[in-house]
Design an enzyme around this catalytic site. Structure first.
Site, short mmCIF file in Angstrom:
data_model
loop_
_atom_site.label_atom_id
_atom_site.label_comp_id
_atom_site.label_asym_id
_atom_site.label_seq_id
_atom_site.Cartn_x
_atom_site.Cartn_y
_atom_site.Cartn_z
N CYS A 55 0.86 -1.19 0.00
CA CYS A 55 0.00 0.00 0.00
C CYS A 55 0.90 1.24 0.00
CB CYS A 55 -0.87 -0.01 1.26
SG CYS A 55 0.15 -0.03 2.75
N HIS A 172 -1.92 -5.06 18.71
CA HIS A 172 -1.31 -4.51 17.50
C HIS A 172 -0.70 -3.14 17.80
CE1 HIS A 172 -0.87 -2.98 13.42
NE2 HIS A 172 -1.08 -4.20 12.97
N GLU A 174 -0.34 -0.50 16.07
CA GLU A 174 -1.10 0.69 15.67
C GLU A 174 -2.17 1.03 16.70
OE1 GLU A 174 -3.01 0.71 11.71
OE2 GLU A 174 -4.63 1.81 12.69
N SER A 314 0.19 -9.91 10.04
CA SER A 314 -0.31 -8.77 9.28
C SER A 314 -1.83 -8.75 9.36
CB SER A 314 0.16 -8.87 7.83
OG SER A 314 -0.68 -8.12 6.99
S1 SF4 Z 1 -2.77 2.68 7.25
FE1 SF4 Z 1 -1.46 0.87 7.12
S2 SF4 Z 1 -2.46 -0.42 5.54
FE2 SF4 Z 1 -3.31 1.65 5.34
S3 SF4 Z 1 -2.06 2.68 3.79
FE3 SF4 Z 1 -1.19 3.18 5.78
S4 SF4 Z 1 0.39 1.64 6.14
FE4 SF4 Z 1 -0.94 0.88 4.50
#
Ligand code: SF4
Length: 398
Positions: A55, A172, A174, A314
């Site tokens: 991405c 996770h 994030e 992932s």
């Molecule tokens: S939020 Fe994560 S999955 Fe979405 S574009 Fe950004 S890096 Fe990629």
């Protein structure tokens, strides 16, 4: 001395683009795209989803990591953890002499002003950023813009007195970083993983009477480690704002939102809904595009099986595999080596914690049609290698 932070790369894109292409691109994948995302060889047809692989956020993070090595060839360069959830990419970075700190507190405390630290695409917690800043090292921030967007919403919720309900995985990176943003702005958070956990939250929202001791106990056990310090369900579920980890399953996030909204409507009525419930869809467009593309592939093609390529940790890859497994035999594999032979495949079943071996996975005679996709942290060269191996297996005598 405060850290020097680079947030927009190091002006060395031109110097690393060749290396990135060598390491991650695939001529075969480019050819398949040009051939209407289809590969044919003898009895084998492979259909590739129209959106797959790296991405924009991952592309940028890996690019910045390469630029960092180029810009600071003589300095120690660290990653706080995996830059993205792909073992192949992380291994390449290790090969370039980039060290991974992980949970090594001593490594963090030993950082000096001459050291360089790369922050991953999914960001780091506020606490970690403050610690790094105190060390005075140079920081290369690759946090994806879509993650920053989640943080912006969570901070707004905190400002407005809303508790952030984060649909995500509490383990996770994030989601941990997002939760830390809420706390740093004086707010509260609760992470819900799925519909079942959301239903528990909705029951609490609907109940007019405060929770009794048993109810409080059940709530704190269910959400242990997933709520801000001192979380009080009676107080902190009065005003809520929904955010999502960017890589969740879109359909599930929508359902989580609908469930919470319905509970709030029931509890507070339509006229007071805005004062009690806010929601912004923070699934990133890359995740959504990949999920939409695989749904379109499953609907449009008669596929014998699906292969989904990507790291087992992932999140977005796991969700692609979940979508596929609803209608086809699906194999989530970490890399091409998982295709051991025409008779054996190593893969991780949906929801399982470990990889398993399966046999008799590939129909040995007749036409064979396979669907293929890969997660947002999977480079094209792995996809190309999987196609090449499938072509080889399909030719072997049964
Ligand atoms: S939020 Fe994560 S999955 Fe979405 S574009 Fe950004 S890096 Fe990629």
């Amino acid at each position: 001395m405060a850290s020097l932070i680079f947030r927009k790369g190091l002006d060395l894109k031109h110097a690393v683009s060749g290396m990135l292409a060598d390491n991650y691109h695939s001529a075969l994948v480019e050819q398949i795209k040009a051939d209407d995302f289809t590969f044919k060889a003898d009895r084998l047809t492979v259909h590739l989803a129209r959106e797959f692989g790296f991405c924009y956020g991952v592309d940028r993070a890996v690019d910045y990591a390469y630029q960092t090595r180029e810009r600071f060839p003589d300095r120690r360069v660290f990653l706080t953890g995996e830059i993205i959830h792909n073992p192949h990419v992380n291994e390449k970075l290790r090969g370039m002499g980039i060290e991974f700190m992980g949970h090594d507190e001593r490594a963090l405390d030993a950082l000096g002003t001459n050291d360089v630290v790369i922050l991953p695409a999914f960001g780091v917690t506020v606490g970690m950023l403050e610690r790094l800043d105190r060390r005075g090292c140079t920081l290369i921030d690759t946090t994806c813009g879509s993650v920053l967007n989640v943080w912006k919403n969570v901070r707004r919720y905190a400002d407005g007195g809303y508790t952030s309900i984060i649909h995500g995985k509490v383990w996770h990176e994030e989601t941990q970083a997002t939760a830390s943003q809420a706390v740093s702005y004086g707010g509260r958070y609760l992470v819900v993983f799925d519909r079942a956990e959301t239903a528990h939250v909705c029951d609490v929202i609907r109940s007019v009477a405060p929770l009794d001791d048993g109810g409080r106990q059940a709530f704190s056990e269910r959400f242990r480690g997933a709520a801000s310090p001192g979380f009080d369900p009676d107080r902190d579920l009065q005003r809520i704002g929904l955010a999502n980890q960017t890589t969740m399953l879109m359909s599930e996030s929508l359902e989580v939102g609908e469930m919470l909204k319905a509970a709030m409507l029931e509890r507070h009525g339509a006229s007071a809904l805005d004062a009690h419930y806010q929601a912004f869809d923070t699934i990133c467009s890359a995740t959504q595009d990949r999920q939409d593309a695989v749904v379109a592939l499953l609907r449009s093609r008669a596929l014998d099986l699906m292969i989904v390529i990507g790291g087992y940790n992932s999140s977005n890859t796991c969700n692609l595999a979940r979508i596929c497994a609803e209608s086809r035999p699906t194999y989530h594999i970490a890399d091409p080596d998982c295709l051991v032979s025409a008779a054996e495949i190593r893969h991780r079943p949906i929801g399982a914690k470990a990889e398993v071996s399966a046999t008799s996975w590939l129909p040995s005679t007749g036409p064979l049609t396979i669907g293929l996709t890969s997660g947002a942290s999977t480079p094209d060269n792995l996809v190309g290698a999987v196609v090449a191996r499938l072509a080889e297996f399909a030719q072997l005598p049964a």
